[in-house]
Design an enzyme around this catalytic site. Structure first.
Site, mmCIF file in Angstrom:
data_model
loop_
_atom_site.group_PDB
_atom_site.id
_atom_site.type_symbol
_atom_site.label_atom_id
_atom_site.label_comp_id
_atom_site.label_asym_id
_atom_site.label_seq_id
_atom_site.Cartn_x
_atom_site.Cartn_y
_atom_site.Cartn_z
ATOM 1 N N MET A 314 60.852 7.143 39.899
ATOM 2 C CA MET A 314 61.018 6.271 41.063
ATOM 3 C C MET A 314 59.952 6.586 42.110
ATOM 4 O O MET A 314 59.712 7.746 42.445
ATOM 5 C CB MET A 314 62.395 6.496 41.704
ATOM 6 C CG MET A 314 62.621 5.648 42.961
ATOM 7 S SD MET A 314 64.234 5.952 43.718
ATOM 8 C CE MET A 314 63.973 7.568 44.456
ATOM 9 N N CYS A 315 59.299 5.534 42.610
ATOM 10 C CA CYS A 315 58.430 5.686 43.775
ATOM 11 C C CYS A 315 58.974 4.762 44.863
ATOM 12 O O CYS A 315 60.152 4.434 44.857
ATOM 13 C CB CYS A 315 56.970 5.399 43.421
ATOM 14 S SG CYS A 315 56.660 3.701 42.912
ATOM 15 N N SER A 316 58.152 4.338 45.776
ATOM 16 C CA SER A 316 58.669 3.518 46.864
ATOM 17 C C SER A 316 58.876 2.068 46.442
ATOM 18 O O SER A 316 59.911 1.468 46.719
ATOM 19 C CB SER A 316 57.714 3.579 48.062
ATOM 20 O OG SER A 316 58.200 2.772 49.115
#
Ligand SMILES: [Fe+2]
Length: 360
Positions: A314-316
């Site tokens: 997960m990133c932004s």
């Protein structure tokens, strides 16, 4: 006329003006112009000592009203913020700055100097830390208006919309160092202190002190012909990576997580602090991700570094995570995938989040 108020020779100024990227060669302040500026500053600038904010405001307001002293010096550059010293002495330095749409300084203080700036043309917007430290205030300066501030002032100055803007800035004592800040939900957090020999956050968007500014100076001559023929663009690289992934939307990811998969949060700490985090997610910096998850790596996390690990990166917003997940699959984590839409989609779906805690 007192020459003590003008410690810099024309040649010095010329050389200084040409040292930073984005400063167009050939521009400078002639000795005649320096003397004209010094005449205006005459009674306003003592040779030594610290000037009060009100004194600095008198300087910036006075010079802003004298277009004949600066209007022909201004260089408009849409890529790099431009500035020029108008006056330097032991007590005070004065700068001429140009601003184009989208340019700003980033959050910064002035290393204990007081200061003032006046909008000479166009419009600027200043955000600044209000009383108490948490509240952010905002004010707009139109041409002819000036503000002044004391040594504790922290602000972010930006082009205020409309056409090009020009401003006059004065600091006392002369700027020696500035600390840059990151704006978070928890207030402004000091990030970095740098020695400076230029005004107003040369690191902000369009700042002449940034590596980006240096690169932009040569970017105009760059064409796709300069690249290796088989080099994919970042869009192509992303599409290629996504071709091999069964990406998960937030609700689907939640279902898999309750069934034993692991959410790996690769966002930088500033982003987690600003956005929040997902309870139970494992935080692994993008710069060490493969070393933590390769089953052959000495730096691995044994519980996670397994070929059958069900990793959801997960990133932004779900872009960097795709490339990270593809990299994990290449080193053998065949079930690795990423969260489509990233943390922002997770939060927008109303799934559990919490404020992030500092990690160090
Ligand atoms: Fe500033």
């Amino acid at each position: 006329m007192s020459t003590a108020t003008s410690a810099t020779t024309g040649a010095d100024v010329q050389q200084q003006a040409q040292t930073g990227p984005g400063l167009q060669p050939g521009w400078g302040v002639t000795p005649e112009r320096q003397r004209a500026v010094a005449r205006v500053l005459g009674g306003l600038v003592p040779p030594t000592g610290r000037l009060a904010p009100a004194q600095l405001r008198a300087i910036t307001s006075g010079l802003a009203a004298r277009r004949d002293l600066w209007a022909d010096l201004v260089v408009r550059d849409p890529d790099v913020r431009w500035y020029l010293p108008l006056h330097r002495s032991n007590s005070c330095d004065v700068w001429l700055l140009a601003w184009e749409r989208g340019q700003d300084t980033d959050w910064h203080d002035h290393g204990g100097s007081s200061g003032s700036f006046a909008a000479a043309e166009g419009c600027l917007v200043e955000q600044y830390r209000g009383a108490g430290g948490r509240r952010i205030a905002r004010r707009r300066l139109l041409a002819g208006e000036a503000v002044a501030f004391g040594p504790a002032h922290v602000h972010d100055v930006a082009h205020g919309g409309g056409g090009s803007a020009t401003s006059i800035h004065a600091y006392s004592p002369p700027l020696m160092a500035m600390t840059y800040y990151t704006a978070t939900d928890y207030g402004l957090i000091a990030r970095e202190t740098v020695a400076v020999d230029g005004p107003e956050g040369a690191r902000g968007r369009g700042g002449a002190g940034t590596a980006l500014a240096a690169a932009s100076a040569s970017a105009a001559g760059l064409t796709s012909d300069s690249l290796p023929a088989d080099a994919p663009s970042i869009d192509e690289l992303l599409a290629e990576a996504r071709g091999g992934l069964a990406r998960l939307r937030p609700e689907a990811a939640l279902a898999v997580l309750t069934d034993g998969a692991v959410l790996v949060d690769i966002r930088p700490s500033e982003q987690r602090m600003a956005e929040g985090e997902v309870p139970g997610a494992i935080i692994i910096g993008r710069n060490v991700l493969e070393w933590r998850l390769d089953p052959r790596s000495e730096a691995r996390i044994p519980a996670l570094a397994r070929p059958d690990a069900r990793i959801i990166v997960m990133c932004s917003e779900g872009y960097a995570s795709t490339l990270a997940a593809a990299s994990l699959r290449r080193i053998g984590l065949r079930d690795a995938t990423d969260l489509d839409g990233g943390f922002q989609a997770w939060a927008a779906a109303g799934l559990p989040t919490r404020p992030a805690r500092p990690s160090g």
